[in-house]
Structure formats: C-alpha cells, structure tokens
Enzyme design. Structure first.
Site, PDB file in Angstrom:
ATOM      1  N   HIS A  70     -56.811  19.923 -29.224  1.00 43.92           N
ATOM      2  CA  HIS A  70     -58.107  19.624 -28.798  1.00 43.92           C
ATOM      3  C   HIS A  70     -58.597  18.034 -29.042  1.00 43.92           C
ATOM      4  O   HIS A  70     -59.303  17.565 -28.987  1.00 43.92           O
ATOM      5  CB  HIS A  70     -59.147  20.046 -29.801  1.00 43.92           C
ATOM      6  CG  HIS A  70     -59.350  21.754 -30.023  1.00 43.92           C
ATOM      7  ND1 HIS A  70     -58.468  22.489 -30.322  1.00 43.92           N
ATOM      8  CD2 HIS A  70     -60.393  22.369 -29.306  1.00 43.92           C
ATOM      9  CE1 HIS A  70     -58.932  23.839 -30.074  1.00 43.92           C
ATOM     10  NE2 HIS A  70     -60.081  23.861 -29.699  1.00 43.92           N
ATOM     11  N   LYS A  76     -57.343  23.527 -21.218  1.00 42.75           N
ATOM     12  CA  LYS A  76     -57.086  24.141 -19.651  1.00 42.75           C
ATOM     13  C   LYS A  76     -55.721  24.873 -19.793  1.00 42.75           C
ATOM     14  O   LYS A  76     -54.809  24.272 -20.414  1.00 42.75           O
ATOM     15  CB  LYS A  76     -56.955  22.776 -18.993  1.00 42.75           C
ATOM     16  CG  LYS A  76     -56.964  23.226 -17.394  1.00 42.75           C
ATOM     17  CD  LYS A  76     -58.266  23.352 -16.695  1.00 42.75           C
ATOM     18  CE  LYS A  76     -58.367  23.775 -15.360  1.00 42.75           C
ATOM     19  NZ  LYS A  76     -58.038  25.258 -15.426  1.00 42.75           N
ATOM     20  N   ASP A 105     -51.770  12.560 -16.675  1.00 45.73           N
ATOM     21  CA  ASP A 105     -53.072  11.863 -16.910  1.00 45.73           C
ATOM     22  C   ASP A 105     -54.349  12.747 -16.684  1.00 45.73           C
ATOM     23  O   ASP A 105     -55.138  12.242 -16.067  1.00 45.73           O
ATOM     24  CB  ASP A 105     -53.209  10.369 -16.203  1.00 45.73           C
ATOM     25  CG  ASP A 105     -52.290   9.404 -16.967  1.00 45.73           C
ATOM     26  OD1 ASP A 105     -51.952   9.576 -18.266  1.00 45.73           O
ATOM     27  OD2 ASP A 105     -51.667   8.550 -16.431  1.00 45.73           O
ATOM     28  N   LYS A 112     -53.580  28.379 -22.983  1.00 42.91           N
ATOM     29  CA  LYS A 112     -52.996  29.456 -21.925  1.00 42.91           C
ATOM     30  C   LYS A 112     -53.531  30.864 -22.558  1.00 42.91           C
ATOM     31  O   LYS A 112     -53.701  31.108 -23.713  1.00 42.91           O
ATOM     32  CB  LYS A 112     -51.374  29.407 -22.037  1.00 42.91           C
ATOM     33  CG  LYS A 112     -50.795  30.160 -21.051  1.00 42.91           C
ATOM     34  CD  LYS A 112     -50.577  29.285 -19.934  1.00 42.91           C
ATOM     35  CE  LYS A 112     -49.877  29.783 -18.675  1.00 42.91           C
ATOM     36  NZ  LYS A 112     -49.371  28.748 -17.618  1.00 42.91           N
ATOM     37  N   SER A 370     -56.461  21.356 -10.309  1.00 44.04           N
ATOM     38  CA  SER A 370     -57.554  22.177 -11.108  1.00 44.04           C
ATOM     39  C   SER A 370     -58.472  21.037 -11.602  1.00 44.04           C
ATOM     40  O   SER A 370     -59.838  21.413 -11.595  1.00 44.04           O
ATOM     41  CB  SER A 370     -57.046  22.967 -12.055  1.00 44.04           C
ATOM     42  OG  SER A 370     -56.495  24.221 -11.793  1.00 44.04           O
TER      43      SER A 370
HETATM   44  P1  NAD Z   1     -46.811  34.558  -9.032  1.00 42.96           P
HETATM   45  O1  NAD Z   1     -47.018  35.800  -9.856  1.00 42.96           O
HETATM   46  O2  NAD Z   1     -47.630  34.129  -7.973  1.00 42.96           O
HETATM   47  O3  NAD Z   1     -45.389  34.679  -8.583  1.00 42.96           O
HETATM   48  C1  NAD Z   1     -44.085  35.070  -9.198  1.00 42.96           C
HETATM   49  C2  NAD Z   1     -43.070  35.731  -8.552  1.00 42.96           C
HETATM   50  O4  NAD Z   1     -41.858  35.825  -8.938  1.00 42.96           O
HETATM   51  C3  NAD Z   1     -43.812  36.966  -8.010  1.00 42.96           C
HETATM   52  O5  NAD Z   1     -43.511  37.306  -6.610  1.00 42.96           O
HETATM   53  C4  NAD Z   1     -42.533  37.778  -8.665  1.00 42.96           C
HETATM   54  O6  NAD Z   1     -42.255  39.040  -8.024  1.00 42.96           O
HETATM   55  C5  NAD Z   1     -41.299  37.120  -8.688  1.00 42.96           C
HETATM   56  N1  NAD Z   1     -40.443  37.556  -9.870  1.00 42.96           N
HETATM   57  C6  NAD Z   1     -40.700  38.060 -10.958  1.00 42.96           C
HETATM   58  N2  NAD Z   1     -39.362  38.262 -11.591  1.00 42.96           N
HETATM   59  C7  NAD Z   1     -38.525  37.668 -10.923  1.00 42.96           C
HETATM   60  C8  NAD Z   1     -37.077  37.501 -10.932  1.00 42.96           C
HETATM   61  N3  NAD Z   1     -36.329  37.955 -12.021  1.00 42.96           N
HETATM   62  N4  NAD Z   1     -36.409  36.790 -10.021  1.00 42.96           N
HETATM   63  C9  NAD Z   1     -37.064  36.507  -8.785  1.00 42.96           C
HETATM   64  N5  NAD Z   1     -38.555  36.627  -8.788  1.00 42.96           N
HETATM   65  C10 NAD Z   1     -39.275  37.358  -9.798  1.00 42.96           C
HETATM   66  O7  NAD Z   1     -46.798  33.510 -10.273  1.00 42.96           O
HETATM   67  P2  NAD Z   1     -46.740  31.794  -9.913  1.00 42.96           P
HETATM   68  O8  NAD Z   1     -48.004  31.420 -10.173  1.00 42.96           O
HETATM   69  O9  NAD Z   1     -45.969  31.619  -8.774  1.00 42.96           O
HETATM   70  O10 NAD Z   1     -45.975  31.181 -11.154  1.00 42.96           O
HETATM   71  C11 NAD Z   1     -44.415  31.264 -11.265  1.00 42.96           C
HETATM   72  C12 NAD Z   1     -44.042  30.454 -12.261  1.00 42.96           C
HETATM   73  O11 NAD Z   1     -44.794  29.038 -12.064  1.00 42.96           O
HETATM   74  C13 NAD Z   1     -44.467  30.630 -13.600  1.00 42.96           C
HETATM   75  O12 NAD Z   1     -43.369  30.177 -14.788  1.00 42.96           O
HETATM   76  C14 NAD Z   1     -45.633  29.961 -13.949  1.00 42.96           C
HETATM   77  O13 NAD Z   1     -46.044  29.700 -15.281  1.00 42.96           O
HETATM   78  C15 NAD Z   1     -45.460  28.800 -13.294  1.00 42.96           C
HETATM   79  N6  NAD Z   1     -46.371  27.784 -13.074  1.00 42.96           N
HETATM   80  C16 NAD Z   1     -47.508  28.221 -12.207  1.00 42.96           C
HETATM   81  C17 NAD Z   1     -48.558  27.577 -11.652  1.00 42.96           C
HETATM   82  C18 NAD Z   1     -49.718  27.902 -10.598  1.00 42.96           C
HETATM   83  O14 NAD Z   1     -50.702  27.147 -10.502  1.00 42.96           O
HETATM   84  N7  NAD Z   1     -49.799  29.045 -10.266  1.00 42.96           N
HETATM   85  C19 NAD Z   1     -48.925  26.440 -12.296  1.00 42.96           C
HETATM   86  C20 NAD Z   1     -47.880  25.793 -13.153  1.00 42.96           C
HETATM   87  C21 NAD Z   1     -46.776  26.540 -13.397  1.00 42.96           C
END
Ligand code: NAD
Length: 479
Positions: A70, A76, A105, A112, A370
């Site tokens: 906090h 976020k 920043d 989460k 965001s």
């Molecule tokens: P998403 O659900 O849009 O995509 C994840 C994809 O990975 C899916 O299409 C899924 O089918 C695929 N997948 C699952 N298991 C798999 C495997 N073993 N091998 C290959 N592909 C597999 O999720 P996302 O938003 O793209 O998030 C992906 C990663 O990025 C996560 O670790 C998430 O925490 C991180 N992330 C996302 C954001 C965001 O803005 N969406 C921001 C920061 C970090």
C-alpha cells in the site's frame, strides 16, 4: 511444489521464487532489515468461496485478491481465470506487480486476483454471472474501487470481463463520477484506451528494441547487432504472445520461427506469417495444421528448445526449469510471462552467457498503459482531443512557411509528418516507448555500474526496492 530433477530438488512455488529473487537483491543494498521485510511481505489477501446458480445447479467457486503493498494507491493488478490458480500464486503475482510498477514508475501498489476456473468450461452467460458475483464479493470487502484497487486483464480474461466488472461496480455505486476508473483494460467503447489490448506485447517489442540499442550487450550474447532477421520463438499465442510476435514480425523484420499454444508447437525456419497464423487459429481453434508451417508437434514445450536467437515465453510460469534448461538454444530469453524461468534455470542460462530480460521489466507495458487508461477514466476525456487539431494547424502553417521561403514543395512524407496531430494511440505508444526505454536504462545502469550484481533481474529488483523503500521512509509508519 519441490520437483526432483536428477539428484537436485527444485522449488516451483512462485511465492518462494519471488521471495528468493527479492532476497538476492535485498542482500546487495543498504536498507534497514525491518523496512525490507515490510516491502517483501504481502499486506493482505482476501479469499472467497462463493456460490453461483448456473441453470438449476448451484456451483461453488474459489477466488482471491491479494494486496501486496500500500505504499502507493490505488493497488493494481490483473485478474486470472485459470483452473491452476492458487492463493500462493496470486500473492506472488501481486508482489511482482509492486516491483513492476516501481520499475516503470507507475504510481500504484501491487495486487492480483483470480478465480480457479477454466473459462472454456462455461458459456458466456455463465462467465458473466461468475465474474459479477466475484466482483460483488470484492466490493463488499473493499477490494475494488478507483482509489482502492483496480483490476485489469490477465490469463483467461479480457475486455469483456473488465466491462462486467465495471458494470457491477457501477450498479453498486450509481452516479459515481469516477466509476470508470475502477478497472482498466475495458473495451474502448466503454471508456477503455486505444492500445491497451496490445500494450503488453507492444511493451515487449519496445523493451527488446531498447536492449538492441546497446551493441556491447548484444555482442556479449554472441549475436550480431540489429533486430532485423533475428529468429524468434514465442510460447503462448494469447494476448501477450500474439501481439509481440505480430509486432516483431511486421515492424522489426524478425523471423518468428516457432509458436506454441497449449496443444502444441508449429515451426518454420524461414519464418511464420503471423497474421495468417492468427487467422488460422481463429478459424480452426488451434495453431496446429497451419499450412504455412514446415512442422508441428502436439507438444507445447517443444517451442522452448527450437534453434532461435530470442525466446519469448508468453504463457505461464515455471516453463524453463532445471529439467529443460540444458536444451535451451536461444541467446536471449525475454520473459513476457510472469515467472517463466526458475532461479536454478536462470543461473544455468547466465553461466552460458544468455541474456535474460526479466519479467518485472519485460511485461510492464500492460500496467503502464493501464495507468494511462486510469488517468483517462478520471479525466473523462480522450488523450489528444484538445490539442490534435491545433497541432495539425501548426503543421500546415509550417509547411506553408517552408514552401514559401524555399520556393520548393515539401515532400509528401515530410508534409504528412508535419501535419499530423497526435491521436490517442500515438500518445499511448509514445508514453509506453519512453517508459520502457527509461526503465531499461535505469536497470542497465545499476547492472553495469554497481558491483556483485549477477543479472538484470537482480538489478531490476534493486531499482524497485530502492524506490519503494524511499516511499515507505517518507510516509513513516502509522500510528
Ligand atoms: P492469455 O490467456 O491471453 O494467453 C495465454 C495463452 O497461453 C493462451 O492462448 C493459452 O492457450 C496459452 N497456453 C497455456 N498453456 C500453454 C503452454 N503450456 N504452452 C503454450 N501456450 C500455452 O494470457 P495473457 O494475458 O497473454 O498472459 C500471458 C502471460 O503474460 C501470463 O504470465 C500473464 O501473467 C502475463 N502478463 C499478461 C499481461 C496482460 O496485459 N495481459 C500483462 C503482464 C503480464
């Protein structure tokens, strides 16, 4: 969960991994131990089991929202819908959010949330009910609100779910002038911002570009300078993986030599057409059997071991571990996902001179945009709306002046540049590019200038911890 690999046992609990990464950095900086403990610990976590009536049956779901720090408000972080979600994972991801925000920043604390479900098991109507009920639980416990805690998309969620979260919040607080700022990643038509959908993938592109601006760092990996022609493999073709593959392929002339989804890997050493692969997946529900691939296999992890220059894990945590690290052939590993490389695997990669770009920097584009969306929701006005026409008019007069004074027509390319007023997407991408570039320079400076820092990850943690420590010191402790 400790996993035995040969004679070695590897701890795959993400919370323990993040704590170990923190400790490694904390040991290298001078801050009071109590303060470091305060920064490291998760402030609070809300766990809820809630029922939803689907058809004639009552179903129970488990959900969480962790608030890690906090020191800045609101907090976020994304919302994950995945059957493997656990409280430990959510707490670890909340901690990563705190450090990530500090690195780029963005003035938020880390949070989460998630529900342990596979969204594919439910219809759209059912998902809406589950999301709304979870949102109501968060509201009742004060874990949601524009100045309190602001979710965003993550694995298994997107704009649709964010719109439901906003709509539920709005129903609880009718007339709240800032209600739109209770969540980011909304559809543009519901107060979202242009560029948020692709922001994390775009941030990965900008971050990798910045790394490639340092020729000595690239040479140290054994690669030739220049991003064009580099062979890239991407694990995960979801929001993050698809967009970073698309941008690196389309705008940086990278060859995307392999892509994996949960059901398998496709490859082509000459490069995959990412736009066509995206269409194929949309039509067929899978990337497998893509006509533009020279090979495919029903093995999602095969992508990790293909011959490539840059490997981008963009799916889940714990993908590169002691059990497969010896097979990794990439010279750069760019962590687009959260926690895809375990500490033991990272040590092996570093020994081999692989450049590892850490998650708390690499995937920070999402939270950066965001932040821009949150400001837009509070300001109630689209970026660029006030100044765009003024900039165009200035550009037009400048062109006129140049043509009159030189007696020559200005070339069409220069005319277009000068007469272009910045739109929302221009401003978002400009803010994102500047943010990623600054953050990388800050991390790199710490890595290069201070002694005994083993990796960019530790350098990124040091940058984050020092900023958070300063904030806590200035705030003092209540009471
Ligand atoms: P998403 O659900 O849009 O995509 C994840 C994809 O990975 C899916 O299409 C899924 O089918 C695929 N997948 C699952 N298991 C798999 C495997 N073993 N091998 C290959 N592909 C597999 O999720 P996302 O938003 O793209 O998030 C992906 C990663 O990025 C996560 O670790 C998430 O925490 C991180 N992330 C996302 C954001 C965001 O803005 N969406 C921001 C920061 C970090």
């Amino acid at each position: 969960m400790p996993k035995k690999v040969g004679k070695v046992t590897e701890d795959l609990n993400l919370q323990n991994i993040v704590a170990a990464q923190f400790d490694e950095a904390a040991a290298l900086i001078k801050q009071p131990r109590g303060l470091l403990e305060q920064i490291k610990k998760c402030d609070n976590v809300f766990q809820v089991n809630f029922p939803v009536k689907l058809g004639r049956k009552l179903h129970y779901f488990s959900g969480w929202r962790a608030e890690h720090s906090h020191h800045r408000k609101p907090l976020k972080g994304g919302t994950r819908f995945n059957p493997m979600v656990t409280q430990d994972e959510i707490m670890a991801l909340a901690a990563l959010m705190t450090y990530k925000c500090a690195v780029v920043d963005v003035p938020f604390g880390g949070s989460k949330g998630g529900i342990a479900i596979n969204p594919k098991d439910f219809s759209e109507d059912e998902l809406e009910k589950i999301t709304r009920r979870y949102t109501a639980e968060l509201i009742q416990k004060n874990f949601l609100g524009p100045g309190v805690n602001v979710p965003a998309p993550d694995i298994g969620t997107g704009e649709r779910e964010m719109a439901w979260i906003y709509s539920t919040y709005d129903a609880f607080y009718p007339g709240g002038i800032d209600n739109l700022a209770c969540v980011t990643g909304k559809p543009v038509t519901q107060g979202g911002i242009r560029g948020r959908r692709e922001a994390t993938g775009r941030g990965v592109q900008f971050g990798i570009r910045q790394v490639f601006r340092h020729l000595e760092d690239i040479k140290a990996t054994g690669l030739e300078p220049g991003l064009a022609g580099k062979r890239v493999a991407v694990q995960g073709f979801g929001n993050v993986g698809y967009h970073c593959a698309q941008f690196l392929w389309e705008q940086d002339d990278c060859k995307i030599v392999a892509v994996a989804e949960h059901d398998g890997t496709v490859w082509n050493p000459a490069g995959l057409n990412i736009a066509e692969l995206g269409r194929h997946r949309k039509n067929r529900g899978t990337i497998l059997e893509f006509p533009g691939a020279t090979g495919s296999v029903k093995n999602a992890k095969a992508v990790l071991t293909v011959d490539c220059d840059i490997l981008i894990p963009a799916a889940l945590e714990n993908q590169i571990t002691l059990s497969n690290v010896s097979e990794i052939r990439a010279r750069i590993v760019a962590e687009a996902a959260n926690g895809p490389v375990t500490p033991a695997a990272e040590r092996e990669l570093l020994k081999r001179g692989v450049l590892l770009i850490p998650d708390i920097f690499m995937n920070a584009g999402g939270v950066t945009v965001s932040y821009f969306e949150w400001i837009k929701s509070l300001a109630h006005i689209r970026y660029g709306r006030l100044e765009r026409r003024l900039e165009e008019l200035r550009g037009e007069s400048l062109v006129l002046h140049l043509e009159r004074s030189s007696g020559q027509p200005v070339s069409p390319e220069v005319r277009t540049i000068l007469q272009h007023g910045a739109s929302e997407i221009d401003l978002v991408n400009s803010g994102l590019e500047g943010t990623m570039a600054n953050a990388y320079e800050e991390i790199r400076n710490v890595f290069k200038r201070r002694k005994r820092i083993p990796s960019l990850r530790t350098a990124a943690y040091i940058v984050a911890i020092e900023k958070i420590a300063m904030s806590y010191r200035e705030l003092g402790i209540f009471p």
